[in-house]
Write an enzyme that holds these catalytic residues in place. Structure first.
Site, PDB file in Angstrom:
ATOM      1  N   LEU A   1       3.712   5.351   2.802  1.00 34.50           N
ATOM      2  CA  LEU A   1       4.955   4.526   2.906  1.00 34.50           C
ATOM      3  C   LEU A   1       5.100   3.190   2.056  1.00 34.50           C
ATOM      4  CD1 LEU A   1       3.852   5.305   6.639  1.00 34.50           C
ATOM      5  CD2 LEU A   1       6.074   5.992   5.717  1.00 34.50           C
ATOM      6  N   PRO A   2       6.272   2.599   2.283  1.00 27.90           N
ATOM      7  CA  PRO A   2       6.508   1.460   1.400  1.00 27.90           C
ATOM      8  C   PRO A   2       5.704   0.359   1.579  1.00 27.90           C
ATOM      9  CG  PRO A   2       8.537   2.434   1.971  1.00 27.90           C
ATOM     10  CD  PRO A   2       7.633   3.122   3.027  1.00 27.90           C
TER      11      PRO A   2
ATOM     12  N   THR B   1       0.364   1.435   0.016  1.00 27.94           N
ATOM     13  CA  THR B   1      -0.214   0.141  -0.708  1.00 27.94           C
ATOM     14  C   THR B   1       0.286  -0.979   0.483  1.00 27.94           C
ATOM     15  OG1 THR B   1      -0.534   0.942  -2.860  1.00 27.94           O
ATOM     16  CG2 THR B   1      -0.502  -1.577  -2.249  1.00 27.94           C
TER      17      THR B   1
ATOM     18  N   LYS C   1      -6.782  -1.462  -4.304  1.00 24.43           N
ATOM     19  CA  LYS C   1      -5.461  -1.303  -4.909  1.00 24.43           C
ATOM     20  C   LYS C   1      -4.864  -2.581  -5.325  1.00 24.43           C
ATOM     21  CE  LYS C   1      -1.903   0.853  -6.108  1.00 24.43           C
ATOM     22  NZ  LYS C   1      -0.975   1.859  -5.406  1.00 24.43           N
TER      23      LYS C   1
ATOM     24  N   LYS D   1       6.274  -6.337  -4.148  1.00 24.85           N
ATOM     25  CA  LYS D   1       5.699  -6.034  -3.049  1.00 24.85           C
ATOM     26  C   LYS D   1       4.279  -6.424  -3.277  1.00 24.85           C
ATOM     27  CE  LYS D   1       4.248  -2.698  -1.484  1.00 24.85           C
ATOM     28  NZ  LYS D   1       3.838  -1.253  -0.946  1.00 24.85           N
TER      29      LYS D   1
END
Length: 281
Positions: free
Chosen positions: A50-51, A81, A156, A231
């Site tokens: 998911l975003p 992430t 990450k 983001k």
């Protein structure tokens, strides 16, 4: 990633808010579900991507979410992430319902997803990691156990912090070389055989015409969006504030990508940052 699981012989139940994604996978042999809850209710293993953090909370903790529908004992893998704190909070909520959960963000881009060569950075208890590793290996080449819950996300955001910085460096160097008269392909070849070599140069070069099959060769489409890089750099900045760790290069990179996004490039691949840095014609 889903196609590679289908190729490996798995039966998939899929849900996405973008219907064309569902349609493409049902055409390839998957079964569709009307919600995350209903998809999870019939699953032996749940994988989500998911975003951002609010999406993860909604999909797992919402009234029509995964944790409402999934049977106890079914393992959960989130390959989004997001920030480590959200990953740990959702994993804790899952554990209360009897579902072990791993955070397993990926690196390798759309090419790595298509080719099954992704790197998975996994935060989970060792027993869960060993349980899910064979499945992850059908989507990726490098499956790394980073530690307990949340450490996959730590790996990450640190990786993408460096990626965002290095892409700006590669873009600056390629623009400078071209403006000084060297053939960009020649320059890239020298960099990639010298001490300036990095993934942003030798695998994902941002200068048009240097490499085939990268976003720079197709108008900066079909890659990792500028807004997603904004983001991810924001996640790194937030984590750095909590840890009281200075990240001045990361902060500058975030501002440059934010500026580029504000000029309408949010949907373009992040390597398009090279166009922000070009001198005016």
């Amino acid at each position: 990633m889903a196609r590679n699981l289908l190729k490996a012989g798995h039966s998939l139940i899929v849900f996405d808010v973008v219907q064309r994604n569902v349609d493409a996978l049902t055409a390839a042999g998957a079964t569709s579900a009307a919600s995350a809850k209903l998809a999870a209710a019939r699953a032996d293993l749940v994988i989500t991507m998911l975003p951002s953090s609010p999406h993860v909370k909604s999909v797992y903790l919402g009234e029509d979410g995964v944790l409402v529908g999934v049977p106890s004992g079914v393992p959960l893998i989130d390959s989004s992430t997001i920030d480590p704190h959200t990953a740990r909070d959702v994993a804790a909520a899952a554990a209360k319902r009897g579902n072990p959960m791993a955070d397993a963000p990926v690196s390798g881009g759309t090419g790595g997803a298509e080719n099954g060569t992704l790197t998975f950075m996994v935060g989970a208890e060792h027993s869960l990691f060993e349980r899910i590793r064979p499945i992850l290996a059908q989507m990726g080449k490098n499956i790394v156990h980073c530690g307990d819950s949340g450490t996959g996300q730590v790996a990450k955001i640190c990786n993408n912090l460096l990626l965002g910085i290095s892409m700006i460096g590669a873009a600056e160097a390629m623009n400078l070389g071209a403006s000084l008269g060297i053939d960009p392909k020649v320059l890239a070849g020298i960099i990639n055989a010298s001490s300036g070599r990095c993934w942003s140069s030798d695998t994902y070069n941002p200068y048009p015409g240097v490499m085939d099959d990268v976003p720079a060769a197709r108008g900066y489409t079909g890659g990792f969006g500028t807004d997603l890089m904004v983001k991810d750099l924001g996640l790194a900045a937030d984590a750095a504030r909590q840890a009281k760790q200075p990240v001045p290069m990361g902060a500058m990179a975030q501002q440059l990508y934010q500026l580029w996004s504000s000029r309408g490039a949010g949907g373009q691949d992040f390597s398009s940052i090279i166009n922000l840095l070009k001198k005016p014609a």
